[in-house]
Design a protein around this motif. Sequence first.
Motif, PDB file in Angstrom:
ATOM      1  N   ASP A  18      -3.223   5.189   1.327  1.00  0.00           N
ATOM      2  CA  ASP A  18      -4.103   4.031   1.470  1.00  0.00           C
ATOM      3  C   ASP A  18      -3.870   3.312   2.791  1.00  0.00           C
ATOM      4  O   ASP A  18      -4.809   2.812   3.410  1.00  0.00           O
ATOM      5  N   TYR A  19      -2.614   3.252   3.234  1.00  0.00           N
ATOM      6  CA  TYR A  19      -2.326   2.563   4.490  1.00  0.00           C
ATOM      7  C   TYR A  19      -2.867   3.343   5.688  1.00  0.00           C
ATOM      8  O   TYR A  19      -3.412   2.750   6.624  1.00  0.00           O
ATOM      9  N   VAL A  20      -2.752   4.654   5.669  1.00  0.00           N
ATOM     10  CA  VAL A  20      -3.312   5.465   6.759  1.00  0.00           C
ATOM     11  C   VAL A  20      -4.829   5.282   6.806  1.00  0.00           C
ATOM     12  O   VAL A  20      -5.413   5.102   7.878  1.00  0.00           O
ATOM     13  N   ILE A  21      -5.477   5.297   5.661  1.00  0.00           N
ATOM     14  CA  ILE A  21      -6.929   5.084   5.605  1.00  0.00           C
ATOM     15  C   ILE A  21      -7.280   3.692   6.124  1.00  0.00           C
ATOM     16  O   ILE A  21      -8.237   3.517   6.882  1.00  0.00           O
ATOM     17  N   PHE A  22      -6.497   2.696   5.739  1.00  0.00           N
ATOM     18  CA  PHE A  22      -6.711   1.335   6.228  1.00  0.00           C
ATOM     19  C   PHE A  22      -6.617   1.276   7.755  1.00  0.00           C
ATOM     20  O   PHE A  22      -7.471   0.709   8.431  1.00  0.00           O
ATOM     21  N   LEU A  23      -5.564   1.887   8.326  1.00  0.00           N
ATOM     22  CA  LEU A  23      -5.377   1.856   9.781  1.00  0.00           C
ATOM     23  C   LEU A  23      -6.476   2.620  10.514  1.00  0.00           C
ATOM     24  O   LEU A  23      -6.940   2.191  11.569  1.00  0.00           O
ATOM     25  N   MET A  78       0.833  -1.211   0.000  1.00  0.00           N
ATOM     26  CA  MET A  78       0.000   0.000   0.000  1.00  0.00           C
ATOM     27  C   MET A  78       0.863   1.254   0.000  1.00  0.00           C
ATOM     28  O   MET A  78       1.939   1.274   0.595  1.00  0.00           O
ATOM     29  N   ASN A  79       0.346   2.303  -0.638  1.00  0.00           N
ATOM     30  CA  ASN A  79       1.024   3.589  -0.520  1.00  0.00           C
ATOM     31  C   ASN A  79       0.628   4.223   0.818  1.00  0.00           C
ATOM     32  O   ASN A  79      -0.247   3.727   1.530  1.00  0.00           O
TER      33      ASN A  79
END
Length: 69
Positions: free
Chosen positions: A16-21, A12-13
């Motif tokens: 996207d990773y911050v949104i995922f977390l 993930m970029n």
Amino acid sequence: MQNISIQEQLRMNYTDYVIFLMGKYGIVRGSYFLTEECKTKNRRIVRTKDGLCIHHIAEFLYPKLSDAR
């Protein structure tokens, strides 16, 4: 999306990773610092017992993040 593998998370970029977390653990409910001088941490929002470290995200660089909340 919460049951994705470590390999998928590593691909993930940042945005996207911050949104995922944020989706998995929720957003931080308060300011990291107690004062504007940023000398004292707000101990009411720490999540180290959960194995999480809170950090500031580059919201000004990623306007997409404000839509995810």
